[in-house]
Write a protein that holds these residues in place. Structure first.
Motif, mmCIF file in Angstrom:
data_model
loop_
_atom_site.group_PDB
_atom_site.id
_atom_site.type_symbol
_atom_site.label_atom_id
_atom_site.label_comp_id
_atom_site.label_asym_id
_atom_site.label_seq_id
_atom_site.Cartn_x
_atom_site.Cartn_y
_atom_site.Cartn_z
ATOM 1 N N ALA A 1 -130.063 46.691 17.681
ATOM 2 C CA ALA A 1 -128.632 46.974 17.574
ATOM 3 C C ALA A 1 -128.365 48.408 17.153
ATOM 4 C CB ALA A 1 -127.986 46.000 16.585
ATOM 5 N N THR B 1 -135.032 47.562 24.618
ATOM 6 C CA THR B 1 -133.962 46.561 24.585
ATOM 7 C C THR B 1 -132.594 47.223 24.702
ATOM 8 O OG1 THR B 1 -135.314 45.113 23.197
ATOM 9 C CG2 THR B 1 -132.948 44.698 23.222
ATOM 10 N N ALA B 2 -132.402 48.311 23.956
ATOM 11 C CA ALA B 2 -131.119 49.015 24.006
ATOM 12 C C ALA B 2 -130.857 49.582 25.402
ATOM 13 C CB ALA B 2 -131.104 50.131 22.966
ATOM 14 N N GLU C 1 -131.996 48.392 28.282
ATOM 15 C CA GLU C 1 -131.702 47.297 29.204
ATOM 16 C C GLU C 1 -130.307 46.725 28.961
ATOM 17 O OE1 GLU C 1 -136.355 45.879 29.797
ATOM 18 O OE2 GLU C 1 -134.989 44.696 28.552
ATOM 19 N N ARG C 2 -129.862 46.774 27.733
ATOM 20 C CA ARG C 2 -128.502 46.322 27.430
ATOM 21 C C ARG C 2 -127.473 47.287 28.030
ATOM 22 N NH1 ARG C 2 -129.041 45.903 22.185
ATOM 23 N NH2 ARG C 2 -128.326 48.035 21.775
ATOM 24 N N GLU C 3 -127.774 48.574 27.960
ATOM 25 C CA GLU C 3 -126.868 49.603 28.479
ATOM 26 C C GLU C 3 -126.955 49.719 29.998
ATOM 27 O OE1 GLU C 3 -124.063 52.778 27.746
ATOM 28 O OE2 GLU C 3 -124.882 51.245 26.427
ATOM 29 N N PRO D 1 -128.492 47.348 32.751
ATOM 30 C CA PRO D 1 -129.180 46.131 33.192
ATOM 31 C C PRO D 1 -129.986 46.315 34.476
ATOM 32 C CG PRO D 1 -126.910 45.654 32.534
ATOM 33 C CD PRO D 1 -127.043 47.143 32.568
ATOM 34 N N ARG E 1 -133.921 47.145 34.316
ATOM 35 C CA ARG E 1 -134.921 46.211 33.798
ATOM 36 C C ARG E 1 -135.984 45.887 34.843
ATOM 37 N NH1 ARG E 1 -133.737 40.378 30.858
ATOM 38 N NH2 ARG E 1 -135.817 40.134 29.956
ATOM 39 N N THR F 1 -139.543 42.762 27.011
ATOM 40 C CA THR F 1 -138.453 41.848 26.667
ATOM 41 C C THR F 1 -138.447 40.621 27.565
ATOM 42 O OG1 THR F 1 -136.851 42.873 28.174
ATOM 43 C CG2 THR F 1 -137.045 43.810 25.955
#
Length: 714
Positions: free
Chosen positions: A19, A64-65, A67-69, A71, A74, A80
């Motif tokens: 986060a 992770t950050a 891939e969140r920003e 997608p 990925r 992950t």
């Protein structure tokens, strides 16, 4: 890498919370990070460690950050999406998923709130257990007989390691009942077995392990001609009888009856809590004991305890919603070894010390670490310029556990130990693992005298380093006892000392003859003792004569002294016996005012009436942090023992209460995190005064303001 640095360039802890991590600025950077993470995972499962845990967690967080920003970035082999390493030939009965992470109490409360939402009501109860730092496996039993052991692999399939794992302690070949079940848990190395494993590697011409975690992973998957000691601890099972499967805690308890080692049976234990506040306290308590467990943990696993709650909460695509891992700051990091220094202690012990590029380990910036001894240094083949593993568990002194030999500079030279004492140029006694100057204490006469005269020992006012240098140079003194033979004319004739100063100094020296035995013991600087243990010894035996006459068995009756420490202390006392006799001849006190009563047996009435004694006679454990009015730090610890308690330098769940004064730091914070009772330093000073004046009513009133102090320790 998300390794932050302060303005002066000092490395701080990497960000491991996804986060808080920043995404990569390009897809190429993201894919490079994924490739690095997969290489690191492969190296770990092969028994090596290319990057440390904190850096891997930071790498994972940034992936992770990203891939969140983004997608669309990925990739299929992202860490992950893939658990562990590529799988093997054994298909798991159910997927071996990883578990989500939180990094602070706020994250823990957020997870609990999401769980409550998924359940539609607050979780009935939670289980709290250690997150073992090892390699996850699944062990299948058919009618009570062990038939197959597989690694987690990619979570769906794993490698067959049955032949290598049959000798793992805690994983029996036969259960105590003919049940058909699958047990899941961690294969790991205890601290003691890690040392044995390193010795085995050396004996077979192989380099020592980097750390216990990678050692366990590599040893389980390797085919060797020798067996490295490994242990197992179960954290789950499938196929249990219904009467034992209604909760996680019940399942773990049943596994214990079958002969399987479990988290509940370990020194860390398994705790069942009724709400998230209890969970937070249990997590903090386990974290405080992290360095005392005898094996590595990198966090605490929290689960909804009831099976019904777990079934209702279900799973996400990668992890269960009903469980999470509270991750601790990494206790092992990698950094650069700048050089190897040598220090000589006041008793002549010669020790190698690693000077490091600053790195944050377990929440503390470390710039130096112990290398134990020269034999261990040679064994681990650590050199200046190496990237080294630095470990700091709990309050343990930082140590070097090994080097990343693959990253060694081509010009790194093997370390050459000293051939003469670095301090005096004399011979070195290499008869023991800990080398020592052949002159022993005589090598460090100045350091020994400085320690004897220091505030925490005999506290001789007005006797500074320059005066000691002059006294040694002129031959007026050769040891501490000679100080008491000094007279005013001798001192007045020295530079910078007139008659008035000389008279005052002679008076200061004479005044120390009345110091208690505990101060004398501290001043002697006996190896493997210190201020606290010296007080404990003095109060246990009462007189120097009793100390010198004590047998090894009697020494082992002193709290904190085992057979090895007793042998060293006895030998040290024999060495300084002439000095002790010389001090006594000058009239130095050799008795402890409180005598042996303070450490009397719990069923004895000798310790009765002391404020910090429980009704059964056992001492309360008290930590003093910050300043106490009218007392030095050492006097504050002495006051605890004068009041009948046991002074401790570290806060844990076993601490009865903490005295907090001005300038208190992390110990006060840890006490608050653990929910421990706290006594204000002003009230502690009043308690001491009340005890000394016999005002028992006031002492009792003060103690009643501190909850739980009159109850036996858990």
């Amino acid at each position: 890498m998300s390794d932050d640095r302060t303005t002066d360039g000092t490395a701080t802890a990497p960000i491991v919370d996804p986060a808080r991590a920043l995404p990569h600025t390009s897809r190429d950077d993201y894919e490079a990070a994924v490739a690095q993470a997969r290489r690191a995972a492969a190296a770990y499962y092969a028994g090596e460690q290319s990057i440390d845990d904190a850096d891997y967690d930071a790498l994972y967080a940034r992936i992770t950050a990203s891939e969140r920003e983004h997608p669309a970035w990925r990739v299929a082999d992202s860490p992950t999406a893939v658990v562990g390493t590529p799988g093997g030939d054994i298909e798991h009965s159910t997927p071996m998923l990883s578990i989500g992470n939180v990094f602070n109490s706020e994250g823990l409360h957020d997870w609990a709130a999401k769980l409550d939402k998924a359940l539609g009501h607050p979780a009935t109860s939670y289980s709290v257990e250690p997150k073992i730092d090892g390699l996850a496996i699944a062990a299948r039993y058919a009618e009570g007989r062990l038939v197959l052991i597989a690694t987690r692999g990619d979570g769906h399939t794993g490698e067959d390691v049955t032949s290598q794992a049959r000798l793992v302690a805690g994983l029996p070949a036969r259960l105590s009942a003919p049940v058909t079940i699958e047990v899941r848990g961690e294969v790991y190395m205890t601290d003691a077995d890690f040392a044995k494993g390193c010795d085995l590697r050396l004996a077979h011409g192989e380099p020592v392990f980097a750390n216990p975690r990678s050692a366990a992973a590599g040893s389980l998957r390797a085919q060797r001609v020798y067996d490295v000691p490994l242990s197992f601890m179960a954290y789950a099972a499938h196929g249990l009888p219904d009467e034992h499967a209604h909760s996680h805690s019940a399942s773990i308890a049943y596994l214990g009856t079958l002969g399987v080692a479990t988290t509940a049976q370990s020194s860390a234990g398994l705790t069942v809590c009724t709400d998230i506040d209890e969970v937070t306290a249990a997590v903090a308590a386990l974290g405080a004991r992290r360095g005392e467990l005898g094996f590595g943990i990198d966090g605490v696993v929290v689960k909804a305890d009831l099976t019904a709650d777990q079934a209702k909460a279900g799973f996400s695509t990668r992890a269960p919603r009903w469980g999470t891992a509270y991750k601790f700051p990494a206790d092992t990091r990698t950094t650069k070894l700048l050089r190897i220094d040598v220090q000589v202690g006041r008793t002549g012990v010669i020790t190698p010390v690693a000077v490091l590029e600053p790195v944050q380990v377990g929440g503390v910036v470390v710039t130096s670490a112990t290398l134990h001894n020269f034999t261990d240094l040679e064994r681990r083949d650590v050199r200046a310029g190496d990237t080294v593993h630095v470990r700091r568990a709990g309050d343990v002194i930082p140590e070097i556990t090994g080097a990343v030999h693959e990253a060694r500079p081509v010009d790194a030279e093997p370390y050459s130990p000293p051939v003469q004492c670095p301090r005096c140029g004399g011979d070195i006694d290499r008869g023991n693992l800990r080398w020592r100057c052949a002159r022993g204490r005589a090598c460090g006469e100045k350091a020994t005298l400085l320690y004897y005269t220091s505030r925490d020992a005999m506290d001789i006012e007005g006797l500074g380093e320059k005066i000691l240098d002059a006294l040694l140079a002129t031959g007026h003194i050769t040891d501490a006892a000679d100080l008491y033979a000094l007279d005013v004319p001798t001192l007045a004739a020295m530079d910078r000392l007139g008659t008035v100063s000389a008279t005052n100094l002679v008076g200061s020296i004479a005044a120390t003859k009345a110091r208690p035995l505990s101060r004398v013991l501290t001043g002697l600087g006996i190896r493997m003792t210190g201020r606290t243990l010296s007080r404990r010894i003095a109060r246990h035996f009462g007189t120097m004569d009793a100390i010198l006459a004590a047998t090894p068995a009697e020494w082992e009756q002193v709290d904190g002294i085992g057979s090895e420490r007793a042998a060293v202390i006895i030998a040290e006392l024999a060495e300084v016996a002439p000095l002790i006799a010389k001090l006594a001849g000058h009239g130095v006190n050799m008795t402890e005012p409180t005598g042996p009563a303070v450490n009397a047996a719990p069923d004895s009435a000798a310790g009765s009436g002391l404020p910090l004694r429980r009704p059964d006679g056992t001492p309360m454990t008290v930590v003093v942090t910050g300043s106490v009015p009218g007392l030095t730090r050492n006097q504050g610890n002495e006051a605890v023992e004068e009041l009948g308690g046991k002074s401790s330098g570290s806060v844990s769940a076993k601490t009865d209460f903490v005295v907090v004064g001005d300038g208190a730091g992390s110990k006060a914070t840890k006490a608050a995190d653990l929910g421990l009772p706290i006594l204000d330093a002003d009230k502690f000073a009043q308690l001491l005064t009340a005890h000394r004046t016999g005002d028992h009513d006031t002492a009792t009133t003060i103690l009643h303001t501190v909850a739980r102090v009159t109850q036996p320790a858990a």
